[in-house]
Each structure stands twice: as structure tokens, then as C-alpha cells.
Design an enzyme around this catalytic site. Structure first.
Site, mmCIF file in Angstrom:
data_model
loop_
_atom_site.group_PDB
_atom_site.id
_atom_site.type_symbol
_atom_site.label_atom_id
_atom_site.label_comp_id
_atom_site.label_asym_id
_atom_site.label_seq_id
_atom_site.Cartn_x
_atom_site.Cartn_y
_atom_site.Cartn_z
ATOM 1 N N ASP A 281 0.859 -1.178 0.000
ATOM 2 C CA ASP A 281 0.000 0.000 0.000
ATOM 3 C C ASP A 281 0.907 1.243 0.000
ATOM 4 O O ASP A 281 2.131 1.162 0.124
ATOM 5 C CB ASP A 281 -0.967 -0.014 1.195
ATOM 6 C CG ASP A 281 -2.228 0.807 0.902
ATOM 7 O OD1 ASP A 281 -2.173 1.695 0.023
ATOM 8 O OD2 ASP A 281 -3.260 0.585 1.553
HETATM 9 C C1 BGC Z 1 -5.186 3.112 0.155
HETATM 10 C C2 BGC Z 1 -5.326 2.075 -0.941
HETATM 11 C C3 BGC Z 1 -5.211 2.729 -2.298
HETATM 12 C C4 BGC Z 1 -3.898 3.483 -2.370
HETATM 13 C C5 BGC Z 1 -3.652 4.152 -3.704
HETATM 14 C C6 BGC Z 1 -3.968 3.991 -0.041
HETATM 15 O O1 BGC Z 1 -3.957 5.063 0.842
HETATM 16 O O2 BGC Z 1 -5.099 2.436 1.394
HETATM 17 O O3 BGC Z 1 -6.560 1.413 -0.811
HETATM 18 O O4 BGC Z 1 -5.297 1.762 -3.296
HETATM 19 O O5 BGC Z 1 -3.883 4.479 -1.369
HETATM 20 O O6 BGC Z 1 -4.482 5.224 -3.913
#
Ligand code: BGC
Length: 778
Positions: free
Chosen positions: A303
Site C-alpha cells: 500500500d
Molecule cells: C489506500 C489504498 C489505495 C492506495 C492508492 C492507499 O492510501 O489504502 O486502498 O489503493 O492508497 O491510492
């Protein structure tokens, strides 16, 4: 087969602060290559991928692990500067996220394939979670359709639109089971139940990826957030999941397993830890369970900045240590922290096994690109004409309207208050959320635009029957104080025949980092409701929300409560379809609504305990003394404009052996006056087992359209494997004995029951809730 290892932590020599020293002492000669664990992804890679890896420099390999942000949703592609293009030429980037557009991304791709040394194409990614330009209802609302086909179609349309805009990869589905509505990200998933969640996970993967991933109309799915992200302590986002191995395997893992079987091309690890082990560094879960036991052969992305954050967790002292932990655990691509690309070079050079881990990560990334067809036709996703024709097409809007209509849940309907009569009358629409278009786009709006949205108010106005007058006053917006307009709202409401009170949370009150300690209505929304009840006019609440809300008092005072969640671009039209009875609502809650914030988390499928909750307060039982033992609205609850009568649940055989099917059927009759859908739900209970079993577990469901006056017989076909219990050290075990099955219209509205006996013990390799019950309608 038992897993044979602890589920969290590491089975191998992953360095922790305590073991770093011994690892640091190791030299390449002390760790000969043959001692490294064999990695399938390297041996099974195509000749093209293997050849490329053989030609790549260490820098080029590290570059493939780099996922850089090309912009944020508000300023898409803003970071794609000339300097950035140079990095692409040098092979320093494997993927961009937060980018879009057939033309700009086409130019970027051209540079990658024509001007970098090895011509490796880039992967373009975005969070396309419930639509790209045609925004569908938020995920929790899509789950409320209780129809995986609806979600499959929405995902296929999202794939069509986003691939037309140059994208290859979405960060969806989000399959985190969540039982605590204080957690703001509950809006992004399918709710509280592993069986429902597994069905919805599979449907989305199939929708995004289609049957041919190399087609330029399909995209790679990312099942996220692997681990137990939906179980943060206290519902506070990013918090530690201190859960048992039993819960991990029986509740949180089934949707990930179902997505794996459906062929999800990638997975994302969660930000949080399970009992102190951050999932981004959890070799046992990623390499052990997911890859070795389940056979997941796709790519793993961290993530956002999560690899660097391993230092905040306190399991890595330096960026290098953090990177080594993640790479060893099995993470392939580094979303934005730049640790894998920039900080592990020395560690990899000093350790042949780590070098092999790096090659495996590169192989998985290149294989994903290959599966998407990017080596053969890198420019196939960059057709500006197709982009123009595809986005927000009339067919896509129509599908969004249908999904929105099917997602609404009628929570209360005293004396048939809904549907509204089409006789001439004045209806006061009260509440600022009625005109709020942004909120209908939800928390992941991709390229959704407020101007595309039919607001609830506009939809009601445009679709009102002849003679119906719609008046409007905002009264209050969830974020503002609203006091100034309360008087106007009271005057408008008092002059009308009835009130449609649009209250709840706006888009910014749920979603990432939007946990709330109090899930009652925002204060001014509650005040607006009180003012409307005080007018003495009949009030129907149109609830707007991304999470279950504790609305006990408001629901008690209203004639009807229609939960609309956040419905996407066709919100207003869909609302009108339901309000005036063009179609009967048939959505069901994928998570219960509590009476109070203090009652969460709670689920229908909890363990009974030695003193199960009893309504009788003179007994000492598992309950709060100040509220009833039932939630405000149960899991699976949702009313209809019609009525349904259930017949007897019949079992084809009363004893079932391994390899045989459990076959259950039940007739259901629409005894009302309107054709309508009913969601027929099958729950199971194992009343006596070697470990306590939940009070009830969802094991099947079907949304069935039944014309007025007609009967449909629904047959459920299950395997005994769906009764398997996870037993630590043994795996999934089916124990012989009695199983109770009940069918009903919610987890609490049970209409008929039967039981069968399983005669044999078997050990299966499959999380029970991940297995699908077949249904047949006659
Ligand atoms: C979130 C993810 C997301 C990623 C990219 C993160 O802060 O937890 O779910 O896919 O950002 O935007």
C-alpha cells in the site's frame, strides 16, 4: 491438510531487530544459492520474461519495483514532467498510479517501449473502485444488492471505461470484512460477512479481468488489503488487528481465497499489523499462505508508502531493513515509498537469496505486463476515439441507474408509507444532502464529475408524477451549521403534505482515515430531523451514508426509512424509481445497523458463549443492560413493497456423506400486489462441534424476481466442505454430526428450518465461506 506453521510472523530467517545482527554477519559464501527457497514464479515465467531478466542490470530490476505517483486525483498526471520522462528512459519506473488519459499515457508508454534500453512497457494504475467516469453506488451499497451479477457488470463497465482511458490496473476489489462501523473504510467493502464478501470478491475480479486479460477492454484487479485490514482496534483506521488465528482464517481470509481462485492478477498488502506483525512484512501470510498454500501466482503491491512505514511499526530500523523485510515477505512492487528501488541495492548484492527474491519480484511484475498483452501490443490501450465514445455512454448510465435502484434498502415502512401515491400533493424535500452531487460520487470517485450526477433533488423533481409539487429547503448540510436556514426548512415542510427528509453523512465522513468515535447522525442532521418531526407532518427519511448509523430515535419517529447509501451518477433517477414504486426496493443490509455506537462491533454470527444473550434482564447474560439484545436493523434486513410467504424448507436427504451434495429447497410465494424481488437467505449452524461454532453463518442466498401471486422454488446445493471448521495445525476439518439449516428474509427473520447429518470426517484445503452454494430457481 494443516498449515503446519504459525499464521503470523515469519517461518524463515526474516530479520527483526533481534536477528539483524546474525543476518548481517552472513556473507554470500555462507548462504549458497542452493540454500535459497525455490521460487515458482521464476521457473514458471515465460521465455520472454526469463530472457529479459537475464539481460537486466540491477538498476533496471530495481526500477521495475518502483510504482511512482503520476499525480493525485485532483491534478491528474501533474507529476509527469520532462524529468520524469528521463527516469522512464533510464528504466527507473515500473508503474505509475494516479494517472489517466489515452493520449498522455500513450506518449509515456511510447517513451518506455521505444526509448528505454529494453523497451519494457509501463503499468498504469488507478483506484477505479466503483466506476471510472460512470460512477456506480459505493461498494457497501453494491453489496446491498445481494446480487454478485450486478457488481460483475459494474466492474466490467469500469474496466471498459478505464482501459479506454489508458489504464491497465485497478486497486479493487477491496474485500476487507468489517464489523465495526466506526471504521470509515467500511464504505469501500462488502460488509460484515465472509460468505457474502467472498461472492462479491469473485464477481468483481471476474468483472474487471473478464475472460481475456490481454484484451484492451479488461484490466488487472488488485484484491486488497490482504491480511485483516478491516479489523483495526476500535475501528480506528490503520490500527493493529489483534485477532485470533480462528478469526483470521474463518472471517477475514475467505474473500481473498475466493479472489485467488477467480484468478485475481494482483493483491495489495494492508497497512496494518496482525498481533504486531505488519502484513507488508509477513512472510508467513504472503509467501507461505497466499503463494505456497493457495497457489496465488500474481503480483503483490504494497500500500501507499507502507514499506517505509515498517520503520514506524518498529520492525525495521532503517529503510534498507524495511525493504529487505518486504521483499523477503513476498512484496513485489513498492507503491511510492521508493525503498525497494533505492535502498536495498547493497543488501541484494550481499545476499544471493535476496537477489533471487528480487528476480522473482521482477518476474511477477513482467508476467503481469505480459498477461495484459503489453509486450505484444503496448499501444492498444491508447485509442483516444474509443475513450471519447466509451466514457459515460447511455448504456453505462443505464446500468448505473439499475444498480442504484437495486442497492437501496427499505429499513422501515409503517403502514405502507412508501411508495408515495401519485395523487396530487406537495412534497417537501428537506436536507442539503439532497442537492449534494459530490456526495453521490462517494469516496473513490476516480474521474467521476459532480456535473454528471443527477442529484436526489433533481431526480425527484424530474420524475415526479403529474400534479405532484416538489418544494425544497436545505435546512442543514452535514458539514455546515445549517442554523440559518432551519426556519425556512420548517416553513417549507409545514406547507407540504409530507416530508422527504434527506439526512446522513456526506462523502467526506466515511472512507480512508475517516473513522468516527460516534456514529450517530452529525449534530445538525439530528437537529434538522427533530425540527421536521416537530412539524407533525409524515416524515420519510432518505438516508445518505457510507456506513451503518445509529439512528434509533430518528427511525422510531419516521414513517419510513429508505437507506440510499451514496448512489453514483444516477442517484436521483434511481431514487425516483423507488419512491414512486416503479420498482420495489429489494436491497438488503450487508452489515447490521446498531442501536448505539457503544453496541459495536456486533454480528449475528458471533459465538453463543456460555450465557447467550437473553431478553430477560433478570438473567445474567451476554448483553448490555441498557438496550435490547437485537440490533436496530439486522444483517440481511430489507423490506419490500410486496409480501412473501415462505413454505417448508425441504432436505433431499437427511444424511449426507463426503462427496455427496446437501440439497435444500423452499417455495416462496409473492402474496402481495406488486411484482418484486425477494432475497432468500440460507443460514447454517453446527450446534455441537469440537470448538464452538457461530450462532448462524450465511451459506447461500439468491435475489429472485417473483411476479405478484406467483411461487418460485429455490434449490440450494452445498457441499459438506462448506461446513468445515478451521482447526489450528490441521486445516479445514468437516466433523460428522448434525447441521441445522434455516431460511429467511434476514438473519433474524427466519421462516423455515431443517437439519441434516453429516456422516464422515474429512479434511479440506478450503476456507468454508469461500465456497459457493449453487442455486436453482424453478
Ligand atoms: C489506500 C489504498 C489505495 C492506495 C492508492 C492507499 O492510501 O489504502 O486502498 O489503493 O492508497 O491510492
Amino acid at each position: 491438510m494443516g498449515l503446519g506453521f504459525a499464521l503470523v510472523g515469519s517461518s524463515c530467517a526474516t530479520p527483526s531487530p533481534q536477528t539483524t545482527e546474525s543476518v548481517a554477519e552472513a556473507t554470500p559464501t555462507e548462504v549458497p544459492p542452493e540454500a535459497c527457497k525455490p521460487i515458482d514464479s521464476l521457473t514458471t515465467a515465460s521465455t520472454r520474461v526469463k530472457d529479459l531478466i537475464a539481460q537486466m542490470t540491477l538498476d533496471e530490476k530495481l526500477g521495475q519495483l518502483n510504482q511512482a505517483a503520476g499525480g493525485r486525483s485532483k491534478s491528474l498526471n501533474s507529476k509527469l514532467t520532462p524529468e520524469e520522462l528521463e527516469k522512464v528512459r533510464r528504466g527507473e519506473i515500473g508503474s505509475y498510479l494516479h494517472v489517466a488519459g489515452a493520449e498522455p499515457l500513450g506518449e509515456l508508454q511510447r517513451v518506455a517501449v521505444e526509448e528505454s534500453r529494453l523497451g519494457i512497457p509501463l503499468l498504469f494504475a488507478m483506484d477505479v473502485v466503483h466506476g471510472y467516469r460512470t460512477i456506480f453506488p459505493v461498494p457497501i451499497a453494491m453489496a446491498a444488492t445481494w446480487d454478485p451479477e450486478d457488481w460483475k457488470q459494474a466492474a466490467a463497465i469500469s474496466a471498459d471505461e478505464s482501459s479506454a482511458a489508458g489504464l491497465h490496473w485497478t486497486f479493487a476489489p477491496m474485500v476487507d470484512i468489517a464489523r465495526d462501523p466506526r471504521w470509515g473504510r467500511i464504505v469501500e467493502g462488502a460488509g460484515a460477512d465472509p460468505y457474502l464478501g467472498a461472492r462479491m470478491a469473485k464477481a468483481q475480479v471476474e468483472g474487471y479481468q473478464g475472460t481475456d486479460l490481454s484484451s484492451p477492454e479488461t484490466i488487472l484487479a488488485t484484491t486488497k488489503h490482504f491480511g485483516a485490514y478491516g479489523a483495526p482496534t476500535g475501528g480506528r483506521d490503520y490500527g493493529s488487528a489483534d485477532i485470533s488465528e480462528q478469526s483470521l482464517m474463518e472471517i477475514y481470509m475467505p474473500p481473498f481465497y475466493a479472489a485467488t481462485r477467480a484468478g485475481t492478477g494482483s493483491m495489495m498488502t494492508a497497512f496494518n499489523d496482525i498481533a504486531g506483525v505488519p502484513t507488508t512484512a509477513n512472510e508467513t501470510l504472503i509467501d507461505g499462505l497466499l503463494r505456497e498454500k493457495w497457489g496465488f501466482d500474481g503480483m503483490i503491491v504494497s500500500d501507499w508508502n507502507a514499506i517505509a512505514e515498517l520503520m514506524n511499526h518498529g520492525v525495521a530500523a532503517t529503510r534498507e531493513e524495511a525493504g529487505v523485510l518486504a521483499l523477503k515477505a513476498g512484496v513485489d512492487m513498492d507503491m511510492t515509498s521508493n525503498v525497494l528501488p533505492a535502498d536495498i541495492r547493497n543488501a541484494v548484492q550481499a545476499d544471493d537469496c535476496l537477489m533471487q527474491d528480487l528476480d522473482a519480484a521482477v518476474a511477477r511484475i513482467l508476467t503481469a505486463k505480459e498477461r495484459l498483452g503489453l509486450f505484444d501490443a503496448p499501444m492498444a490501450y491508447h485509442d483516444a476515439q474509443r475513450e471519447k465514445e466509451t466514457l459515460l455512454s447511455p448504456q453505462h448510465r443505464q446500468a448505473a441507474r439499475k444498480a442504484a435502484t437495486r442497492a437501496m434498502v427499505l429499513l422501515k415502512n409503517k403502514n405502507g408509507a412508501l411508495p408515495l401515491s401519485s395523487s396530487p400533493q406537495t412534497i417537501a424535500v428537506i436536507g442539503g444532502l439532497a442537492e449534494d452531487k459530490m456526495t453521490q460520487l462517494g469516496s473513490w470517485r476516480a474521474q467521476g464529475k459532480p456535473e454528471d450526477v443527477v442529484s436526489l433533488l433533481d431526480g425527484l423533481k424530474q420524475n415526479a408524477p403529474e400534479g405532484t409539487r416538489i418544494t425544497y429547503a436545505a435546512g442543514a448540510f452535514p458539514k455546515g451549521d445549517g442554523e440559518a436556514t432551519l426556519d425556512t426548512a420548517i416553513a417549507t415542510a409545514s406547507a407540504a403534505d409530507r416530508i422527504l427528509l434527506v439526512i446522513g453523512e456526506d462523502y467526506d465522513l466515511s472512507g480512508e482515515a475517516r473513522s468516527r468515535s460516534d456514529i450517530t447522525l452529525p449534530r445538525n442532521q439530528a437537529a434538522l430531523a427533530e425540527a421536521m418531526f416537530a412539524t407533525g407532518k409524515p416524515v420519510t427519511i432518505i438516508l445518505v451514508t457510507g456506513r451503518p448509523l445509529a439512528i434509533e430515535s430518528e427511525a422510531a419517529q419516521a414513517d419510513a426509512v429508505l437507506n440510499t447509501w451514496m448512489l453514483g451518477v444516477e442517484a436521483g433517477n434511481a431514487l425516483a424509481d423507488v419512491i414512486w414504486g416503479k420498482t420495489s426496493p429489494a436491497g438488503r443490509l450487508p452489515i447490521e445497523f446498531p442501536r448505539r455506537t457503544g453496541a459495536v462491533p456486533h454480528t449475528y454470527s458471533e459465538y453463543p458463549g456460555g450465557r447467550p444473550a437473553d431478553p430477560d434482564l433478570t438473567k445474567d447474560t451476554n448483553r448490555f443492560m441498557d438496550i435490547p439484545i437485537t440490533p436496530l436493523f439486522q444483517f440481511g434486513h430489507g423490506l419490500s413493497y410486496s409480501q412473501f410467504e415462505y413454505g417448508e424448507l425441504n432436505a433431499a436427504a437427511s444424511t449426507v456423506q463426503t462427496g455427496e451434495d446437501i440439497i435444500l429447497s423452499i417455495p416462496v410465494t409473492n402474496t402481495g400486489k406488486m411484482d418484486a424481488d425477494e432475497v432468500i437467505q440460507l443460514y447454517m449452524r453446527d450446534p455441537y462441534a469440537s470448538i464452538a461454532r457461530p450462532k448462524r453463518e450465511l451459506r447461500g442466498f439468491q435475489r429472485v424476481n417473483i411476479p405478484a401471486g406467483e411461487t418460485r422454488t429455490l434449490t440450494f446445493t452445498l457441499s459438506p466442505d462448506q461446513a468445515a471448521i478451521y482447526k489450528s495445525g490441521q486445516g479445514w476439518v468437516v466433523e460428522p454430526g448434525k447441521l441445522e439449516f434455516v431460511v429467511g428474509a434476514s438473519a433474524a427473520d427466519i421462516r423455515s428450518s431443517t437439519e441434516i447429518t453429516l456422516t464422515q470426517q474429512t479434511i479440506t484445503g478450503t476456507p468454508a465461506s469461500a465456497l459457493s452454494t449453487r442455486t436453482r430457481i424453478e
